[in-house]
Enzyme design. Structure first.
Site, short mmCIF file in Angstrom:
data_model
loop_
_atom_site.label_atom_id
_atom_site.label_comp_id
_atom_site.label_asym_id
_atom_site.label_seq_id
_atom_site.Cartn_x
_atom_site.Cartn_y
_atom_site.Cartn_z
N ASN A 122 18.03 43.48 -15.88
CA ASN A 122 18.90 43.62 -14.72
C ASN A 122 20.30 43.18 -15.13
O ASN A 122 20.57 41.99 -15.26
CB ASN A 122 18.38 42.77 -13.55
CG ASN A 122 19.29 42.83 -12.34
OD1 ASN A 122 20.21 43.66 -12.28
ND2 ASN A 122 19.06 41.97 -11.37
N TRP A 123 21.17 44.15 -15.36
CA TRP A 123 22.52 43.84 -15.82
C TRP A 123 23.39 43.23 -14.73
O TRP A 123 24.46 42.71 -15.03
CB TRP A 123 23.20 45.12 -16.34
CG TRP A 123 22.64 45.66 -17.61
CD1 TRP A 123 21.55 45.21 -18.31
CD2 TRP A 123 23.15 46.78 -18.35
NE1 TRP A 123 21.34 45.96 -19.43
CE2 TRP A 123 22.31 46.95 -19.49
CE3 TRP A 123 24.21 47.65 -18.18
CZ2 TRP A 123 22.52 47.96 -20.44
CZ3 TRP A 123 24.42 48.66 -19.11
CH2 TRP A 123 23.58 48.81 -20.22
N LYS A 124 22.93 43.32 -13.48
CA LYS A 124 23.73 42.85 -12.34
C LYS A 124 25.12 43.51 -12.40
O LYS A 124 25.23 44.65 -12.86
CB LYS A 124 23.77 41.33 -12.29
CG LYS A 124 22.36 40.73 -12.23
CD LYS A 124 22.34 39.28 -11.86
CE LYS A 124 20.89 38.80 -11.77
NZ LYS A 124 20.81 37.40 -11.31
N HIS A 173 16.13 42.39 -4.12
CA HIS A 173 16.52 41.27 -4.97
C HIS A 173 17.07 40.15 -4.09
O HIS A 173 17.69 40.41 -3.05
CB HIS A 173 17.57 41.71 -5.99
CG HIS A 173 17.83 40.70 -7.06
ND1 HIS A 173 18.63 39.60 -6.88
CD2 HIS A 173 17.37 40.62 -8.35
CE1 HIS A 173 18.65 38.88 -8.00
NE2 HIS A 173 17.90 39.49 -8.90
N GLU A 213 19.55 38.35 -4.29
CA GLU A 213 20.99 38.43 -4.04
C GLU A 213 21.30 39.43 -2.93
O GLU A 213 22.23 39.22 -2.14
CB GLU A 213 21.71 38.80 -5.33
CG GLU A 213 21.64 37.67 -6.37
CD GLU A 213 21.87 38.11 -7.79
OE1 GLU A 213 21.76 37.26 -8.68
OE2 GLU A 213 22.14 39.31 -8.01
N GLU A 215 10.41 36.46 -8.27
CA GLU A 215 11.63 35.80 -8.69
C GLU A 215 11.87 34.57 -7.82
O GLU A 215 12.47 34.67 -6.74
CB GLU A 215 12.84 36.73 -8.56
CG GLU A 215 12.80 37.92 -9.49
CD GLU A 215 14.18 38.53 -9.65
OE1 GLU A 215 14.61 38.69 -10.79
OE2 GLU A 215 14.82 38.82 -8.64
N GLY A 266 19.32 32.52 -12.54
CA GLY A 266 20.65 32.21 -13.00
C GLY A 266 20.96 30.72 -13.04
O GLY A 266 22.12 30.33 -13.25
N SER A 271 14.78 33.56 -14.68
CA SER A 271 15.38 33.06 -15.93
C SER A 271 14.43 33.18 -17.13
O SER A 271 14.32 32.27 -17.94
CB SER A 271 15.85 31.61 -15.77
OG SER A 271 16.90 31.52 -14.85
N GLY A 319 17.44 38.85 -16.48
CA GLY A 319 18.83 38.89 -16.09
C GLY A 319 19.77 38.74 -17.27
O GLY A 319 19.94 39.65 -18.07
N GLY A 320 20.37 37.55 -17.41
CA GLY A 320 21.39 37.33 -18.43
C GLY A 320 20.97 37.68 -19.84
O GLY A 320 21.77 38.20 -20.63
#
Length: 250
Positions: free
Chosen positions: A9-11, A95, A97, A166, A172, A210, A231-232
């Site tokens: 997930n590049w966000k 998600h 967010e 999640e 994050g 994460s 994610g990251g």
């Protein structure tokens, strides 16, 4: 035994140049007989990424959201049919967010999953509890409520979805549920799916709090963890490839 699924997930990250470089590194470093791999990218880059990965075929394209409407006066929205036209295979829905910053309800998430399925796009349905909910002992109630809405709206084809657990407190933040904590919730979700469909074992249940190069192997070794929503770490080719390699070896 089904292959693991690793979805990045590049966000809201990326650029034309950075995307090209990242995908080139992923294609070069992809292990032989890899697990299922996808990258869920910002809408602005769906066309670019779809064109880049199609000739190689090792990476599927995912969107980060999908509209609850088919078409019409919904400025800024992207329908499931539009995603299908672009060759998109997956769409993240619900998600944390989106739930937190855009007020998305369980019912709206269920509708989005329904629209995706109707167009042949696989929804990655996100569920998870906040730190406050976990500390109050409400984790199971929260994730079961969130998934129940999707099951109710899509019961006849619920085995076609992907679920991503999640824990909101681990997204994050650098914090991660222990493999045992994650497995406990994944087992609950598997049981809930089994009550809704005889094909519950087909459903990939991903861990998405994460996951990184250091913890992926332990998490992926758990019985009901079928992959990761990363994610990251998915923005760093070396880290993402380490996770893919770990998933391919399980």
């Amino acid at each position: 035994m089904k292959k693991k699924l690793i979805a990045g997930n590049w966000k809201m990250n990326g650029s034309l140049a950075a995307n090209t470089a990242l995908l080139e590194q992923l294609h070069i470093g992809m292990p032989v007989a890899p697990c299922l791999v996808a990258v869920c990218v910002p809408a602005a880059y769906l066309h670019q990424v779809a064109a880049a990965v199609k000739p190689v075929g090792a990476i599927a394209v995912g969107a980060q959201d999908v509209s609850a409407f088919d078409s019409g006066a919904y400025t800024g929205e992207i329908s499931a049919a539009m995603l299908r036209d672009l060759g998109v295979r997956y769409a993240i829905v619900g998600h944390s967010e989106r739930r937190q910053y855009h007020g998305e309800s369980d019912a709206l998430v269920a509708t989005k999953a329904q629209k995706a399925l109707a167009c042949g796009v696989t929804p990655i349905v996100c569920v998870g509890e906040t730190l406050e909910e976990r500390e109050a002992g409400k984790t199971v109630d929260v994730v079961k409520r969130q998934l129940a809405a999707v099951i109710h709206a899509n019961g006849h084809c619920i085995s076609e979805i992907v679920v991503a657990y999640e824990p909101v407190w681990a997204i994050g933040t650098g914090k991660t549920a222990t493999p045992e904590q994650a497995q406990e919730v994944h087992a609950v979700l598997r049981g809930q799916l089994a009550a809704a469909t005889p094909h519950a074992d087909r459903v990939h249940i991903l861990y998405g709090g994460s996951m990184n190069a250091a913890n992926a192997q332990q998490l992926l070794a758990q019985k009901d963890i079928d992959g990761g929503l990363v994610g990251g770490a998915s923005l760093k080719a070396a880290d993402f490839l380490t996770i893919i390699t770990a998933a391919s070896a399980v």
